[in-house]
Design a protein around this motif. Structure first.
Motif, short mmCIF file in Angstrom:
data_model
loop_
_atom_site.label_atom_id
_atom_site.label_comp_id
_atom_site.label_asym_id
_atom_site.label_seq_id
_atom_site.Cartn_x
_atom_site.Cartn_y
_atom_site.Cartn_z
N ILE A 10 -20.75 9.38 43.86
CA ILE A 10 -20.41 8.45 42.78
C ILE A 10 -19.49 9.09 41.76
CG2 ILE A 10 -21.32 7.17 40.79
CD1 ILE A 10 -23.86 6.68 42.43
N TYR A 11 -19.81 10.35 41.38
CA TYR A 11 -19.13 10.97 40.24
C TYR A 11 -18.16 12.10 40.61
CZ TYR A 11 -22.43 8.39 37.36
OH TYR A 11 -23.14 7.39 36.76
N ASN A 12 -18.12 12.48 41.86
CA ASN A 12 -17.33 13.64 42.27
C ASN A 12 -15.86 13.54 41.85
OD1 ASN A 12 -16.37 15.95 43.67
ND2 ASN A 12 -15.96 14.70 45.47
N LYS A 13 -15.18 12.46 42.24
CA LYS A 13 -13.75 12.33 41.97
C LYS A 13 -13.46 12.26 40.48
CE LYS A 13 -12.40 10.24 46.37
NZ LYS A 13 -11.79 9.05 47.03
N LYS A 14 -14.28 11.51 39.76
CA LYS A 14 -14.07 11.37 38.32
C LYS A 14 -14.25 12.71 37.61
CE LYS A 14 -15.36 7.54 36.49
NZ LYS A 14 -16.11 6.39 35.91
N MET A 15 -15.24 13.48 38.01
CA MET A 15 -15.49 14.77 37.38
C MET A 15 -14.43 15.81 37.79
SD MET A 15 -17.86 14.22 35.36
CE MET A 15 -18.45 12.54 35.13
N LEU A 16 -13.89 15.66 38.98
CA LEU A 16 -12.81 16.55 39.40
C LEU A 16 -11.58 16.31 38.52
CD1 LEU A 16 -11.68 18.67 41.34
CD2 LEU A 16 -11.03 16.81 42.89
N THR A 17 -11.31 15.06 38.19
CA THR A 17 -10.21 14.73 37.29
C THR A 17 -10.40 15.38 35.93
OG1 THR A 17 -9.84 12.60 38.39
CG2 THR A 17 -8.95 12.85 36.17
N VAL A 18 -11.63 15.35 35.42
CA VAL A 18 -11.94 16.01 34.15
C VAL A 18 -11.67 17.50 34.26
CG1 VAL A 18 -13.80 16.63 32.55
CG2 VAL A 18 -13.65 14.29 33.44
N CYS A 19 -12.17 18.10 35.31
CA CYS A 19 -12.01 19.55 35.51
C CYS A 19 -10.54 19.95 35.61
CB CYS A 19 -12.77 19.97 36.76
SG CYS A 19 -12.86 21.76 36.99
N LEU A 20 -9.73 19.12 36.27
CA LEU A 20 -8.32 19.44 36.46
C LEU A 20 -7.51 19.34 35.16
CD1 LEU A 20 -7.63 17.80 39.92
CD2 LEU A 20 -7.50 20.23 39.38
N ARG A 21 -8.09 18.78 34.13
CA ARG A 21 -7.44 18.82 32.81
C ARG A 21 -7.48 20.23 32.24
NH1 ARG A 21 -10.32 13.94 31.04
NH2 ARG A 21 -11.36 15.23 29.49
N TYR A 22 -8.44 21.01 32.71
CA TYR A 22 -8.62 22.37 32.20
C TYR A 22 -8.14 23.44 33.20
CZ TYR A 22 -11.76 20.22 28.76
OH TYR A 22 -12.30 19.45 27.76
N ILE A 23 -8.26 23.14 34.48
CA ILE A 23 -7.96 24.11 35.54
C ILE A 23 -6.83 23.57 36.40
CG2 ILE A 23 -8.88 25.34 37.54
CD1 ILE A 23 -10.22 26.18 34.98
N LYS A 24 -5.75 24.33 36.51
CA LYS A 24 -4.59 23.85 37.27
C LYS A 24 -4.79 23.98 38.78
CE LYS A 24 -1.15 24.75 33.66
NZ LYS A 24 0.11 25.45 33.30
N ASN A 25 -5.52 25.00 39.21
CA ASN A 25 -5.70 25.24 40.64
C ASN A 25 -6.81 24.34 41.18
OD1 ASN A 25 -7.02 26.61 43.04
ND2 ASN A 25 -5.18 27.86 42.81
N GLU A 26 -6.47 23.48 42.12
CA GLU A 26 -7.44 22.50 42.62
C GLU A 26 -8.58 23.16 43.39
OE1 GLU A 26 -7.62 18.27 45.10
OE2 GLU A 26 -5.70 19.11 44.45
#
Length: 205
Positions: free
Chosen positions: A31-47
């Motif tokens: 449910i939340y994986n993709k949305k939280m990944l988007t949040v994380c990528l605001r801080y971390i450039k390397n996927e």
């Protein structure tokens, strides 16, 4: 076992996660994986790093799910854990603190203003830009400035919370927010000017 969707019965899903039922944990993650990944990528450039952080964050979610008292949205609670895990990752680099301008350096770099709660007209104008353009501008901010801007402007942390989380003074947090606004204002105005010129050129062809 009949599995209930979160939209139908969130309490049941939470109870199943508290019982550490793998199917429930898997569904909550989906449910939340993709949305939280988007949040994380605001801080971390390397996927790849961001994906590792998300996995660690959700492990914490499942370990701490019994502590969630259903006060506030579940998504907000999970997001806090993701952000905290991301910050821990950033802080694990011992050199990260060198990126911060300290309060005693303000005389060299300029004092922060007191407009934290004032809506910036230039930011309102930025809505005419694409989310991709804005995201790239934020990603290109200096590391410490980007970190403070994300926490304050996008994730609604107070300067007091940022100060405690990053182990910096509130004044330092305010300076980096001020610096982010200054840089973004310049870049957004440049982009808007370029877009306007392109539009005018097409108009008079």
């Amino acid at each position: 076992m009949k599995f209930l969707y979160i939209k139908e019965d969130e309490n049941t899903l939470l109870e199943q996660c508290r019982q550490q039922i793998p199917a429930a944990q898997k569904y909550l993650f989906e449910i939340y994986n993709k949305k939280m990944l988007t949040v994380c990528l605001r801080y971390i450039k390397n996927e790849d790093d961001a994906l590792d952080i998300i996995n660690h964050a959700f492990l914490k979610v499942f370990l701490k799910i019994k502590q969630y008292k259903s006060e506030g949205r579940l998504e907000t609670w999970i997001k806090r854990i993701v952000i905290n895990t991301t910050i821990d990752y950033i802080k694990s680099d011992k050199s990260y603190k060198k990126n911060f301008v300290q309060a005693n350096e303000f005389k060299l770099y300029g004092e922060p203003n007191n407009e934290d709660d004032v809506s910036d007209k230039w930011w309102d104008a930025a809505t005419s830009l694409s989310m991709e353009q804005l995201f790239k501008m934020i990603q290109n901010l200096p590391p410490a400035t980007q970190l403070v801007f994300n926490l304050y402007a996008l994730d609604e942390y107070s300067h007091k919370e940022i100060s405690k989380q990053l182990k910096i003074s509130e004044g330092t947090s305010k300076w980096h927010l001020f610096n982010a606004r200054r840089i973004l204002k310049e870049n957004i105005n440049k982009s808007l000017t370029i877009n306007s010129n392109i539009h005018d050129t097409k108009k008079y062809r």
